[in-house]
Design a protein around this motif. Sequence first.
Motif, mmCIF file in Angstrom:
data_model
loop_
_atom_site.group_PDB
_atom_site.id
_atom_site.type_symbol
_atom_site.label_atom_id
_atom_site.label_comp_id
_atom_site.label_asym_id
_atom_site.label_seq_id
_atom_site.Cartn_x
_atom_site.Cartn_y
_atom_site.Cartn_z
ATOM 1 N N ALA A 103 15.601 -0.088 17.545
ATOM 2 C CA ALA A 103 15.242 -0.986 16.442
ATOM 3 C C ALA A 103 15.308 -0.275 15.104
ATOM 4 C CB ALA A 103 13.836 -1.558 16.672
ATOM 5 N N LEU A 104 14.883 0.977 15.071
ATOM 6 C CA LEU A 104 14.907 1.730 13.815
ATOM 7 C C LEU A 104 16.329 2.067 13.402
ATOM 8 C CD1 LEU A 104 13.296 3.061 11.562
ATOM 9 C CD2 LEU A 104 13.101 5.110 13.003
ATOM 10 N N LEU A 153 8.707 -1.359 17.282
ATOM 11 C CA LEU A 153 9.100 -1.289 15.863
ATOM 12 C C LEU A 153 9.870 -2.520 15.385
ATOM 13 C CD1 LEU A 153 10.099 2.415 15.092
ATOM 14 C CD2 LEU A 153 7.914 1.263 14.726
ATOM 15 N N ALA A 154 9.815 -3.612 16.121
ATOM 16 C CA ALA A 154 10.558 -4.798 15.694
ATOM 17 C C ALA A 154 10.071 -5.304 14.336
ATOM 18 C CB ALA A 154 10.431 -5.900 16.743
ATOM 19 N N ALA A 178 0.829 -1.207 0.000
ATOM 20 C CA ALA A 178 0.000 0.000 0.000
ATOM 21 C C ALA A 178 0.863 1.256 0.000
ATOM 22 C CB ALA A 178 -0.926 -0.010 1.212
ATOM 23 N N LEU A 179 1.921 1.244 0.790
ATOM 24 C CA LEU A 179 2.800 2.407 0.850
ATOM 25 C C LEU A 179 3.538 2.609 -0.473
ATOM 26 C CD1 LEU A 179 4.245 1.981 4.439
ATOM 27 C CD2 LEU A 179 2.731 3.806 3.629
ATOM 28 N N LEU A 210 10.739 -1.871 7.203
ATOM 29 C CA LEU A 210 9.927 -1.135 6.239
ATOM 30 C C LEU A 210 10.187 0.365 6.348
ATOM 31 C CD1 LEU A 210 7.661 -1.072 4.125
ATOM 32 C CD2 LEU A 210 6.014 -1.114 6.012
ATOM 33 N N LEU A 211 10.228 0.875 7.580
ATOM 34 C CA LEU A 211 10.435 2.310 7.780
ATOM 35 C C LEU A 211 11.796 2.761 7.274
ATOM 36 C CD1 LEU A 211 8.935 2.762 11.357
ATOM 37 C CD2 LEU A 211 7.956 3.574 9.207
#
Length: 235
Positions: A88-89, A57-58, A32-33, A63-64
């Motif tokens: 995590a990010l 955010l694991a 979708a993104l 994705l981010l």
Amino acid sequence: MDFFDRQWSTYRAVVDHDLMQHRALTAALGQALEAWLAARPAWAAPPRMVDLGCGDLAVMAPLLRGLPLGSYLGVDLSGPVLPRAAAALGPVPYPCQWREQDLLAWAAAEPGPEPVDLLHSAFAIHHLSDNDKARFLRLCRRHLAPNGLFLWADVFRPPGEDRPAYVARYVDRIRSDWGVLAPEQQQPLIDHLSQFDFPPDRDAIRRTAEACGWQWQWLWQGNHRAEALALLTAA
């Protein structure tokens, strides 16, 4: 191990063993993104993202890290989880902020000078009452840019199923299918959903969203008549 760590360890086990189909959900979210980003005009500024109930955010971090964001704000009611999310990010080429805040309080606050282009929430809004869900949908609509996107991943009830039937069905699912978790791990999950989970009826929440100025589209629905992903845009 303190209470938070025990609870978070159980949550991590649910995610790691894909008991709520996080993998398929994240894949649908990524698609979708990708489609939304591809449709944005070339002259548009990098999108500003707010993640309500960001957790650790694991699942979302990979994705981010690949998104061409202009900024990211992670909001969660649990303060201790925010440093885990930041770790995590890891380093990304856009500014990040972390805020300990209730998602309804975020929605009720006055919108900032720059609207949100991308709003995301996963498995958080179902903790609100039905009245507060409607209030949240009305209020957060003010924060979104005209061509913005709201991706809502959560648990929802099939049309016509009441909450007691949903809870009984989900408890049976945990006891029957989540054997990878020890009984002492299962029971806190059962206690939590019995007391704090109020998943909306799928048809009813769509009508509520439309009355609040949203267009609603289902993007993905899991195999257990619970987990699902909805795409909302301004009507």
